[in-house]
Motif scaffolding. Sequence first.
Motif, PDB file in Angstrom:
ATOM      1  N   PHE A 102      42.079  37.331  40.100  1.00  0.00           N
ATOM      2  CA  PHE A 102      41.500  36.898  41.363  1.00  0.00           C
ATOM      3  C   PHE A 102      40.990  35.452  41.302  1.00  0.00           C
ATOM      4  O   PHE A 102      40.500  34.926  42.294  1.00  0.00           O
ATOM      5  CB  PHE A 102      40.373  37.845  41.774  1.00  0.00           C
ATOM      6  CG  PHE A 102      40.857  39.207  42.156  1.00  0.00           C
ATOM      7  CD1 PHE A 102      41.032  39.558  43.489  1.00  0.00           C
ATOM      8  CD2 PHE A 102      41.200  40.144  41.185  1.00  0.00           C
ATOM      9  CE1 PHE A 102      41.508  40.813  43.853  1.00  0.00           C
ATOM     10  CE2 PHE A 102      41.684  41.400  41.522  1.00  0.00           C
ATOM     11  CZ  PHE A 102      41.837  41.733  42.860  1.00  0.00           C
ATOM     12  N   VAL A 103      41.114  34.827  40.134  1.00  0.00           N
ATOM     13  CA  VAL A 103      40.633  33.459  39.958  1.00  0.00           C
ATOM     14  C   VAL A 103      41.724  32.471  40.334  1.00  0.00           C
ATOM     15  O   VAL A 103      42.847  32.537  39.830  1.00  0.00           O
ATOM     16  CB  VAL A 103      40.202  33.203  38.497  1.00  0.00           C
ATOM     17  CG1 VAL A 103      39.748  31.757  38.329  1.00  0.00           C
ATOM     18  CG2 VAL A 103      39.077  34.157  38.098  1.00  0.00           C
ATOM     19  N   TRP A 104      41.386  31.539  41.235  1.00  0.00           N
ATOM     20  CA  TRP A 104      42.330  30.471  41.597  1.00  0.00           C
ATOM     21  C   TRP A 104      42.205  29.287  40.653  1.00  0.00           C
ATOM     22  O   TRP A 104      43.188  28.629  40.327  1.00  0.00           O
ATOM     23  CB  TRP A 104      42.072  30.022  43.038  1.00  0.00           C
ATOM     24  CG  TRP A 104      43.156  29.114  43.548  1.00  0.00           C
ATOM     25  CD1 TRP A 104      44.306  29.491  44.180  1.00  0.00           C
ATOM     26  CD2 TRP A 104      43.188  27.685  43.452  1.00  0.00           C
ATOM     27  NE1 TRP A 104      45.071  28.384  44.477  1.00  0.00           N
ATOM     28  CE2 TRP A 104      44.402  27.264  44.040  1.00  0.00           C
ATOM     29  CE3 TRP A 104      42.320  26.730  42.929  1.00  0.00           C
ATOM     30  CZ2 TRP A 104      44.757  25.907  44.115  1.00  0.00           C
ATOM     31  CZ3 TRP A 104      42.675  25.393  42.993  1.00  0.00           C
ATOM     32  CH2 TRP A 104      43.879  24.995  43.588  1.00  0.00           C
ATOM     33  N   GLY A 105      40.977  29.004  40.240  1.00  0.00           N
ATOM     34  CA  GLY A 105      40.768  27.867  39.359  1.00  0.00           C
ATOM     35  C   GLY A 105      39.319  27.756  38.935  1.00  0.00           C
ATOM     36  O   GLY A 105      38.490  28.631  39.220  1.00  0.00           O
ATOM     37  N   TYR A 106      39.018  26.652  38.258  1.00  0.00           N
ATOM     38  CA  TYR A 106      37.678  26.435  37.708  1.00  0.00           C
ATOM     39  C   TYR A 106      37.240  24.991  37.941  1.00  0.00           C
ATOM     40  O   TYR A 106      38.058  24.067  37.957  1.00  0.00           O
ATOM     41  CB  TYR A 106      37.665  26.707  36.201  1.00  0.00           C
ATOM     42  CG  TYR A 106      37.988  28.131  35.836  1.00  0.00           C
ATOM     43  CD1 TYR A 106      36.989  29.093  35.760  1.00  0.00           C
ATOM     44  CD2 TYR A 106      39.304  28.518  35.573  1.00  0.00           C
ATOM     45  CE1 TYR A 106      37.286  30.410  35.435  1.00  0.00           C
ATOM     46  CE2 TYR A 106      39.613  29.832  35.245  1.00  0.00           C
ATOM     47  CZ  TYR A 106      38.600  30.769  35.178  1.00  0.00           C
ATOM     48  OH  TYR A 106      38.906  32.076  34.857  1.00  0.00           O
ATOM     49  N   GLY A 107      35.956  24.819  38.103  1.00  0.00           N
ATOM     50  CA  GLY A 107      35.365  23.492  38.201  1.00  0.00           C
ATOM     51  C   GLY A 107      34.072  23.452  37.407  1.00  0.00           C
ATOM     52  O   GLY A 107      33.716  24.405  36.712  1.00  0.00           O
TER      53      GLY A 107
END
Length: 233
Positions: A102-107
Amino acid sequence: MTEYSVTPPTITSVAVSGSTSRFPVRRVFCVGRNYADHAREMGANPDRDPPFFFSKPADAVVPAAGVVPYPPLTADLHHEIELVIAVGKEGMAIAPENALDFVWGYGVGVDLTRRDLQATAKKLSRPWDWAKGFDASAPVSEIKPASGSGHPSCGRIWLSVNGEVRQQGDLNEMIWPVADIISYVSQAVALKPGDLIFSGTPAGVGALRPGDKVAGGVDGVGNFSFEVGPLAG
């Protein structure tokens, strides 16, 4: 076409690394005391108790670049460096073993906190909203898509003020790792694309002053730098 009585708000969004597209922000959830050393410095027990959460409004998210204003009503503004999880799919009651899907990305983000207001709220058993959810209280770096870089489970997380490192830790020190955080939040609410989750901060939180130069980053995710501006208002 829908007609509105006032001009609708602009959709808050975050830059995407290596792209001209932007990540729209729907909601912002924040995990409290997810590193043992930070829990201790805040006077709490670092055992793996169920996590607790608070929220910030979507429009509290601003770029972690340029000038971030010093907010009103405080004389004790604190920095809290965090890995930020960007949700890309809708889901509820998500199992931990499926959560990373469910993770699109990280910042990388900074949970700015009016610590004096938070302390007063704690004493009076009141909500933390004024301490956590003010304007520009959530500077965030570019979002790095997980499709190209994977899911970080370890790596240095750090923050410096005027060149002095104040916070430093490793993602593997999180009491509740990313998959567990997503699963836990999804038991209470339906996560949807655009949701951001601040995953907690390591020890070393401290005060910021107007004119301070703040930098930070997470290995393999990204870095940022900004200056604390004059008092807002």
